[in-house]
Write a protein that holds these residues in place. Structure first.
Motif, mmCIF file in Angstrom:
data_model
loop_
_atom_site.group_PDB
_atom_site.id
_atom_site.type_symbol
_atom_site.label_atom_id
_atom_site.label_comp_id
_atom_site.label_asym_id
_atom_site.label_seq_id
_atom_site.Cartn_x
_atom_site.Cartn_y
_atom_site.Cartn_z
ATOM 1 N N GLU A 61 0.819 -1.209 0.000
ATOM 2 C CA GLU A 61 0.000 0.000 0.000
ATOM 3 C C GLU A 61 0.856 1.264 0.000
ATOM 4 O OE1 GLU A 61 -2.745 -0.147 3.185
ATOM 5 O OE2 GLU A 61 -3.780 -1.955 2.474
ATOM 6 N N GLU A 62 1.963 1.238 0.749
ATOM 7 C CA GLU A 62 2.810 2.429 0.809
ATOM 8 C C GLU A 62 3.470 2.698 -0.533
ATOM 9 O OE1 GLU A 62 5.501 2.549 4.109
ATOM 10 O OE2 GLU A 62 4.074 1.642 5.474
ATOM 11 N N GLU A 97 0.837 4.233 -2.892
ATOM 12 C CA GLU A 97 0.639 5.665 -2.665
ATOM 13 C C GLU A 97 1.812 6.465 -3.214
ATOM 14 O OE1 GLU A 97 -2.007 7.353 -1.583
ATOM 15 O OE2 GLU A 97 -3.009 5.407 -1.698
ATOM 16 N N ARG A 119 2.313 7.696 -7.091
ATOM 17 C CA ARG A 119 1.657 8.852 -7.724
ATOM 18 C C ARG A 119 2.669 9.807 -8.361
ATOM 19 N NH1 ARG A 119 -3.679 9.370 -6.032
ATOM 20 N NH2 ARG A 119 -4.271 8.074 -4.236
#
Length: 438
Positions: A23-24, A27, A30
């Motif tokens: 998940e990190e 993110e 981007r």
């Protein structure tokens, strides 16, 4: 469903699972598709697609999608192809590929150096110590393997230790590299199987990366990108390449090495093999085909220095006889073990190594020897890889344990090591566990 569609569906499923685990990274991805950054990111992705072994359907779909016309903005991306590949809209699809190909630095894995605990050192001095057992006790267990071949050592290590490490609330990190290009016709069984790669990449108890087409002595790009840790719990090499590490240039000049190569392995020359460069070696009445760098000589000093920089513990397994004695000569203090311009042979090893030869020649698979208990170790081996990132022009080891054999109970091994069972004409190989000086 066609085979092509089935392969893409499987890839979509793998991407989905990976994004849930990272998940990190998701993110952080981007920033790789922001204004002005997209063309650079697409170029990096295309480079990775060409480097990494992938099913042809996946590779061709990614390549077609990322090279479809002139792409400067997200609006230029071919949405249908990327959705077929990842199940996501264009910008998110590119981000997902960045995570898949590990182009995003993982914030959760901030590389750090930790000293090897004193009890770990004591453990490695015990008779027949299994260095891989350390992975069950260390705070940040990790393995760095060079010359990984078909990933059999990495796979066995993961299967033996990753679940137990996971139960301790930690994740095993395994980074493997090999110089063979994944798409090369050379190397045969030394290429990793696609299913093996997919299995390792998708395990929830493992952080795994494989770097194909990667020279172990040219790691600057991987270091700059943060893909490699500065140091791992264990740095390993199984079946160190011969003749690459069978001659030490620091004691043998190039003419001596070339003469011995021609005498023992036959004349060689470069050829074109199915559109790629190769080395043809005439050995008796046979013509053997190898990768073009097969006879590049680096010597044991280069291998020992690389492993000492990368590992808190260094392990060399399934070391053949010629490579072993050349390595051993570099580890012992007395210069008489390193005769100038005299290659080691079956006839001269005994007189050169004397009592050390007699001691080691008696070893069986049930025995081990701590070399420092019998002879002073060489504490200032000369660096041959350059001085970037190090403070001295020498390195050394304060502990060297030696065992005889290709396989040992309850210890992972490579498929090359296991082939020694059927190689009745080969002498039994060696294993060394070394602890570098801090």
């Amino acid at each position: 469903m066609s085979a092509h569609a089935h392969i893409l569906a499987d890839f979509r499923s793998q991407v989905s699972r990976l994004l849930q685990e990272r998940e990190e990274q998701w993110e952080a991805s981007r920033r790789l598709v922001g204004a002005g950054q997209l063309p650079v990111t697409l170029k990096r992705l295309i480079e990775e697609v060409r480097r990494v072994e992938l099913p042809a359907a996946v590779r061709d779909t990614i390549t077609t999608a990322l090279t479809a016309g002139h792409i400067e903005r997200a609006q230029d991306l071919p949405g249908p192809r990327l959705k077929e590949l990842t199940g996501l809209p264009p910008t998110k699809a590119v981000r997902a590929l960045c995570v898949w190909f590990d182009l995003v630095e993982r914030p959760s894995f901030a590389w750090h150096r930790t000293a090897l605990p004193a009890n770990a050192v004591d453990f490695l001095h015990q008779p027949n110590a299994n260095p891989f057992e350390l992975l069950l006790t260390l705070e940040a267990p990790s393995l760095f393997e060079v010359g990984a071949g078909d990933l059999s050592l990495a796979t066995e290590t993961v299967e033996r230790y990753a679940p137990a490490i996971r139960r301790r609330g930690k994740t095993l990190i395994v980074h493997s590299l090999d110089r063979l290009h994944p798409e090369s016709k050379l190397g045969g069984p030394l290429h990793p199987d696609r299913l093996c790669l997919e299995s390792l990449r998708s395990r929830p108890d493992l952080s795994f990366q494989f770097f194909g087409n990667q020279d172990m002595f040219a790691l600057d790009r991987l270091d700059r990108s943060g893909k490699l840790a500065p140091q791992y719990s264990i740095a390993a090499c199984w079946a160190p390449a011969t003749p690459t590490f069978a001659y030490e240039p620091a004691r043998l000049n190039a003419a001596v090495i070339e003469h011995d190569l021609n005498r023992t392995r036959g004349a060689s020359h470069r050829i074109d093999y199915g559109g790629e460069p190769a080395l043809e070696v005439l050995h008796g009445d046979r013509a053997l085909i190898f990768p073009p760098w097969k006879f590049e000589i680096r010597g044991p000093l280069a291998l020992l220095e690389l492993l000492s920089r990368r590992g808190q513990v260094c392990v060399l397994g399934a070391v053949d006889t010629q490579v072993f004695w050349e390595i051993l000569a570099q580890l012992i203090e007395d210069d008489r073990y390193r005769p100038v311009d005299q290659p080691f042979t079956f006839d001269n090893i005994r007189p050169i190594f004397g009592n050390i030869y007699e001691l080691l020649n008696k070893l069986t698979a049930h025995d081990s020897v701590n070399l420092q208990d019998h002879v002073p170790l060489r504490r200032q081996l000369p660096r041959v890889l350059g001085l970037d990132g190090v403070s001295t022009d020498h390195f050394g080891f304060h502990s060297v344990q030696i065992r005889r054999g290709a396989e040992f109970p309850d210890m992972p091994a490579s498929s090359t090591a296991r082939r020694f069972r059927d190689m009745v004409e080969e002498t039994s190989p060696w294993m060394l566990t070394l602890i570098p000086d801090i």
